[in-house]
Motif scaffolding. Structure first.
Motif, PDB file in Angstrom:
ATOM      1  N   MET A 112       0.843  -1.204   0.299  1.00 21.04           N
ATOM      2  CA  MET A 112      -0.401   0.329   0.077  1.00 21.04           C
ATOM      3  C   MET A 112       0.945   1.186  -0.224  1.00 21.04           C
ATOM      4  N   THR A 113       0.582   2.312  -1.058  1.00 24.72           N
ATOM      5  CA  THR A 113       1.103   3.709  -0.483  1.00 24.72           C
ATOM      6  C   THR A 113      -0.239   4.020   0.078  1.00 24.72           C
ATOM      7  N   VAL A 114       0.434   5.135   1.343  1.00 22.25           N
ATOM      8  CA  VAL A 114      -0.110   5.225   2.528  1.00 22.25           C
ATOM      9  C   VAL A 114      -0.882   7.231   2.397  1.00 22.25           C
ATOM     10  N   ALA A 115      -1.311   8.070   2.321  1.00 20.78           N
ATOM     11  CA  ALA A 115      -0.913   9.713   1.970  1.00 20.78           C
ATOM     12  C   ALA A 115      -0.406   9.771   3.623  1.00 20.78           C
ATOM     13  N   GLY A 116      -0.799   9.577   4.224  1.00 25.09           N
ATOM     14  CA  GLY A 116      -0.979   9.901   5.806  1.00 25.09           C
ATOM     15  C   GLY A 116      -0.927   9.206   7.105  1.00 25.09           C
ATOM     16  N   PRO A 117      -0.649   9.009   7.784  1.00 27.69           N
ATOM     17  CA  PRO A 117      -1.187   8.193   9.130  1.00 27.69           C
ATOM     18  C   PRO A 117      -2.610   8.884   9.533  1.00 27.69           C
ATOM     19  N   GLU A 118      -2.772   9.829   8.999  1.00 31.74           N
ATOM     20  CA  GLU A 118      -4.297   9.859   9.763  1.00 31.74           C
ATOM     21  C   GLU A 118      -5.470   9.154   8.578  1.00 31.74           C
ATOM     22  N   SER A 119      -4.959   8.368   7.324  1.00 25.61           N
ATOM     23  CA  SER A 119      -5.188   7.436   6.814  1.00 25.61           C
ATOM     24  C   SER A 119      -5.517   6.058   7.283  1.00 25.61           C
ATOM     25  N   ILE A 120      -4.749   6.179   8.361  1.00 22.79           N
ATOM     26  CA  ILE A 120      -4.439   4.581   7.906  1.00 22.79           C
ATOM     27  C   ILE A 120      -5.337   4.502  10.097  1.00 22.79           C
ATOM     28  N   MET A 121      -5.311   5.399  10.451  1.00 25.30           N
ATOM     29  CA  MET A 121      -6.170   5.860  11.784  1.00 25.30           C
ATOM     30  C   MET A 121      -7.351   5.259  11.730  1.00 25.30           C
ATOM     31  N   SER A 122      -7.966   6.043  10.526  1.00 26.11           N
ATOM     32  CA  SER A 122      -9.124   6.470  10.391  1.00 26.11           C
ATOM     33  C   SER A 122     -10.171   5.049   9.829  1.00 26.11           C
ATOM     34  N   LEU A 123      -8.971   4.645   9.058  1.00 26.99           N
ATOM     35  CA  LEU A 123      -9.343   2.875   8.730  1.00 26.99           C
ATOM     36  C   LEU A 123      -9.669   2.044   9.963  1.00 26.99           C
ATOM     37  N   ALA A 124      -8.709   2.126  10.557  1.00 25.42           N
ATOM     38  CA  ALA A 124      -8.687   0.864  12.007  1.00 25.42           C
ATOM     39  C   ALA A 124      -9.614   1.196  12.814  1.00 25.42           C
ATOM     40  N   ARG A 125      -9.954   3.065  12.844  1.00 27.53           N
ATOM     41  CA  ARG A 125     -10.736   3.156  14.182  1.00 27.53           C
ATOM     42  C   ARG A 125     -12.382   2.552  13.676  1.00 27.53           C
ATOM     43  N   LYS A 126     -12.667   2.863  12.407  1.00 28.41           N
ATOM     44  CA  LYS A 126     -13.879   2.143  11.764  1.00 28.41           C
ATOM     45  C   LYS A 126     -13.780   1.362  11.826  1.00 28.41           C
ATOM     46  N   LEU A 127     -12.978   0.326  11.707  1.00 29.69           N
ATOM     47  CA  LEU A 127     -12.552  -1.217  11.564  1.00 29.69           C
ATOM     48  C   LEU A 127     -13.366  -1.310  13.160  1.00 29.69           C
ATOM     49  N   LYS A 128     -12.654  -0.689  13.926  1.00 26.32           N
ATOM     50  CA  LYS A 128     -12.468  -1.472  15.333  1.00 26.32           C
ATOM     51  C   LYS A 128     -13.455  -1.100  16.112  1.00 26.32           C
ATOM     52  N   GLU A 129     -14.312   0.263  15.327  1.00 20.66           N
ATOM     53  CA  GLU A 129     -16.228   0.091  16.037  1.00 20.66           C
ATOM     54  C   GLU A 129     -17.078  -0.939  16.071  1.00 20.66           C
ATOM     55  N   GLN A 130     -16.757  -1.040  14.274  1.00 16.28           N
ATOM     56  CA  GLN A 130     -17.719  -2.568  14.066  1.00 16.28           C
ATOM     57  C   GLN A 130     -17.410  -3.491  14.681  1.00 16.28           C
TER      58      GLN A 130
END
Length: 287
Positions: A112-130
């Motif tokens: 993966m190419t990541v635009a910034g840490p906040e993108s991984i943080m956002s995805l992890a947060r949403k997956l964690k919430e479900q």
């Protein structure tokens, strides 16, 4: 803390039987999110490994620019196209919205190419919430993400260089140092760490194990992607520590079978071919 070495009898105890009455979805649904314009193979390897580990369904989220290449590898892959070549907050939001069903586990970061840490943080947060269990590998191994995955049953799968980037210090030169450091970091951040190497070290801060099942042909690119996929598949069935330790063992067994077949001319796809043979001796079915 006692350190266990994974072997055949222990693996048989750790791996649960499959119910004879099970239906599609009962044996796990995995999301693999990875890939980029230059690396379409990594999420494919992880996805196929998750399927070969016994998972029922795998969704493979990759940039739209490579979705055709990913789909062409196997009709078993369910490819979800992301709008950007890099993972952004927007594409992370898009991904969680398009998922056909909630995955039990998600492996994120391979190729993966990541635009910034906040993108991984956002995805992890949403997956964690479900309620999805999270595995981070490769490009997703960023220190800013650690607070998001603490105390969630998450797994990280770094090699020595990624370990230093993630935790800010060396894994250690000797096996004893690596074991002590992995134990300490796993306990500090309340996660499971699978430190890849000649001897894999796995710890959740409470339990620690090592895997010595390897061969020198497994330095070929992609074997870590296969390992991540196996781990995510097993996370659907067993706790994080057991999933990571079993995955390291099965990955090594498949590598040894491939080595017997092709020697030093191994490709990571050879592990996919030999993984069923490595795991089928552990198969049990319960009424």
């Amino acid at each position: 803390m006692a350190v266990i070495t994974i072997n055949l009898p222990l693996a048989k105890k750790m791996l649960p039987p499959r119910k004879a009455s099970s239906k599609k979805g009962d044996n796990g649904t995995v999301l693999v999110a990875g890939g980029s314009r230059f690396y379409h193979g990594a999420p494919v390897l992880a996805s196929m490994a998750a399927l070969r580990s016994g998972t029922d369904l795998v969704y493979t989220a990759v940039p739209r620019s490579i979705v055709t290449e990913v789909r062409s590898f196997s009709p078993a892959l369910i490819a979800l196209p992301l709008p950007d070549d890099k993972l952004t907050v927007g594409s992370a939001n898009r991904l969680t919205a398009m998922l056909p069903k909630k995955p039990d586990a998600a492996a994120i970061g391979m190729g993966m190419t990541v635009a910034g840490p906040e993108s991984i943080m956002s995805l992890a947060r949403k997956l964690k919430e479900q309620g999805t269990k999270i595995l981070l590998d490769a490009s997703a191994l960023l220190p800013e993400v650690l607070p998001e995955i603490s105390n969630t049953g998450a797994v990280v799968t770094p090699h020595a260089g990624e370990y230093k980037r993630l935790f800010g210090e060396d894994a250690g030169k000797t096996e004893k140092e690596r074991i002590a450091n992995v134990q300490a970091m796993a306990k500090k951040h309340d996660i499971t760490i699978l430190l890849k190497g000649q001897v894999d070290v796995v710890s959740d801060g409470k339990k620690t194990g090592v895997n010595r099942t390897h061969n020198c042909a497994m330095t070929v690119g992609g074997t870590g992607d296969v390992l991540a996929g196996i781990t995510a598949g097993l996370m659907c069935k067993v706790p994080a520590f057991e999933a990571a330790l079993l995955a390291a063992y099965f990955n090594g067994l498949a590598g040894n079978l491939a080595f017997k077949r092709v020697g030093l001319h191994m490709a990571s796809t050879d592990l996919l071919k030999d993984l069923p043979a490595a795991m089928k001796h552990f198969d049990t079915i319960a009424k």
